[in-house]
Design a protein around this motif. Sequence first.
Motif, short mmCIF file in Angstrom:
data_model
loop_
_atom_site.label_atom_id
_atom_site.label_comp_id
_atom_site.label_asym_id
_atom_site.label_seq_id
_atom_site.Cartn_x
_atom_site.Cartn_y
_atom_site.Cartn_z
N THR A 1 0.83 -1.21 0.00
CA THR A 1 0.00 0.00 0.00
C THR A 1 0.86 1.25 0.00
N GLU A 2 1.93 1.23 0.78
CA GLU A 2 2.84 2.38 0.83
C GLU A 2 3.54 2.58 -0.50
N LEU A 3 4.02 1.49 -1.11
CA LEU A 3 4.72 1.59 -2.39
C LEU A 3 3.76 2.04 -3.49
N GLY A 4 2.57 1.46 -3.53
CA GLY A 4 1.60 1.83 -4.57
C GLY A 4 1.19 3.29 -4.47
N ALA A 5 0.88 3.75 -3.26
CA ALA A 5 0.50 5.15 -3.09
C ALA A 5 1.65 6.08 -3.45
N GLY A 6 2.87 5.69 -3.08
CA GLY A 6 4.02 6.53 -3.40
C GLY A 6 4.27 6.64 -4.89
N LEU A 7 4.12 5.54 -5.63
CA LEU A 7 4.34 5.58 -7.07
C LEU A 7 3.24 6.38 -7.77
N LEU A 8 2.00 6.22 -7.32
CA LEU A 8 0.90 6.96 -7.94
C LEU A 8 1.01 8.46 -7.67
N GLN A 9 1.53 8.84 -6.53
CA GLN A 9 1.64 10.25 -6.16
C GLN A 9 3.03 10.83 -6.45
N TRP A 10 3.89 10.05 -7.10
CA TRP A 10 5.25 10.47 -7.44
C TRP A 10 6.03 10.87 -6.19
N SER A 11 5.82 10.13 -5.10
CA SER A 11 6.51 10.45 -3.85
C SER A 11 7.18 9.22 -3.26
N ALA A 12 7.39 8.19 -4.05
CA ALA A 12 7.95 6.94 -3.54
C ALA A 12 9.44 7.05 -3.24
N GLY A 13 10.10 8.03 -3.81
CA GLY A 13 11.54 8.15 -3.61
C GLY A 13 12.30 7.53 -4.76
N ALA A 14 13.55 7.93 -4.91
CA ALA A 14 14.35 7.49 -6.05
C ALA A 14 14.69 6.01 -5.97
N LEU A 15 15.03 5.52 -4.76
CA LEU A 15 15.49 4.13 -4.63
C LEU A 15 14.37 3.12 -4.92
N PRO A 16 13.19 3.22 -4.28
CA PRO A 16 12.12 2.27 -4.63
C PRO A 16 11.72 2.35 -6.11
N THR A 17 11.67 3.56 -6.65
CA THR A 17 11.30 3.71 -8.07
C THR A 17 12.34 3.04 -8.96
N PHE A 18 13.62 3.21 -8.62
CA PHE A 18 14.67 2.58 -9.40
C PHE A 18 14.52 1.06 -9.40
N TRP A 19 14.29 0.46 -8.22
CA TRP A 19 14.22 -1.00 -8.15
C TRP A 19 13.00 -1.54 -8.86
N VAL A 20 11.88 -0.84 -8.79
CA VAL A 20 10.70 -1.28 -9.56
C VAL A 20 11.01 -1.26 -11.05
N ALA A 21 11.62 -0.17 -11.51
CA ALA A 21 11.97 -0.06 -12.93
C ALA A 21 13.02 -1.09 -13.32
N PHE A 22 13.99 -1.34 -12.43
CA PHE A 22 15.05 -2.30 -12.73
C PHE A 22 14.49 -3.71 -12.90
#
Length: 463
Positions: A179-200
């Motif tokens: 829930t925290e990761l999903g909300a962060g990605l949808l609101q562009w507030s997840a942070g660089a590191l979680p976003t990088f690992w999802v994309a990786f």
Amino acid sequence: MENPSSRIDVVNICTEPRPIDQGHVYVRAQSGRWQRLRRLIGWGLMLLFLVGPWLRWNGQQALLLDLEQQRFHLFGITIWPQDLTLLALFLMVAAFGLFFITAFLGRVWCGYLCPQTVWTFWFIWIEEKLEGSANKRRQLNKAPWSLNKLVRKGGKHLLWWLASLLSGFTFIAYFIPATELGAGLLQWSAGALPTFWVAFFALCTYLNAGWMRAIMCTHMCPYSRFQSAMFDRDTYSIAYDATRGERRGPRSRKADVASLKLGDCIDCKLCVQVCPTGIDIRDGLQYECINCGACADACDQTMNQMGYAPGLIRYASESQLAGGKTRLWRPKLVGYGAMLLLMLATLVYAAATRVPMALDVQRDRNQLFRETPEGWVENTYTLKLSNRTQQPQQYRVRVEGLDGATWRGADQVWVPAGESVNLPISLAMDPYLLPGSLHPLRFVAGHDETAVSAESQFFSAGR
């Protein structure tokens, strides 16, 4: 064959191109009992993977490998760094389980359970829906670019990317609350590191399942290389019965096979066309084979249409193909099985005897002891109590081995589920009751059902 009939069209089958074209494997769709089993297992595993991060237990994520807090939540159990023995035992059980299954049934892990295989067939399924059968995909790749080709290719890669992003998000959601990761990605507030690992991991999924596929199995997976060390003459694996199949050759369904001096193999090459790695199983055991059973299903279908007995290609041991019997009770298999049971029993015992709390004691590092205004000797400690359960707990703390000590501080503490709490306390003693300078003691924490203890010392000037 995709369109069964009462008679085999030998010319059309035998002239169909091989599935490998300039390094690309065009896997032909195949049905049959082994493919139904593989699809059932594959879709089941995919469903478990996608649903796992959303399962809840006692109000929190049931499966969470929280690396930042250094604890793993597995339904009602919280595993701390002190419990890494359980993780090591689990990995040993998994390793010996894989060794046992490989010695018994060959590379069934690769064909039915491996994530690379599951994702690859998932992407091939998407490819078939948009680009058609293997022959249509080959023709589409060779055709010049057009609106139709652009739409089909673009739609396929778009769905591949969406599936890859879903896969990358789901994987990271096992380490960061979903829930925290999903909300962060949808609101562009997840942070660089979680976003990088999802994309990786999305990129890895896209490349591995969409482009590399069999290359992962044949050139990058170490299991395909050292599996031969676990094989023996009694290991079941997908195999071609050369004694029955040779000499190969096309023929009509009503042909007199004896007069033609032919075996049962009509050389239709369907076994090659349905192979996800593009090999010919009739060439013998090969490290590229993942034991998915597609060639066995294709061959059984052809044997049925020709009126021959099934099983020309089947799961069989080398001993069976040579006319003997498969030995189940053999040293290698028994050894792997014994080690598997031993490790499993050890894991169960360690999990059953695991104490659902932990106690660590830290002394004041600034001074060994101090004298109080009353003239007593006082030592200061910090008790760290960890609740390894998924329910909040209240623990009572006491000291043993130091008669006459005065406890200063709280003797009860409330610890939230899966958390740790530091409890500062001090012990004071009349110096006339202390004959020496070092006195061992033990702190005990817990409740009536469960208690843990930790050793420490009480220092004084002595007399």
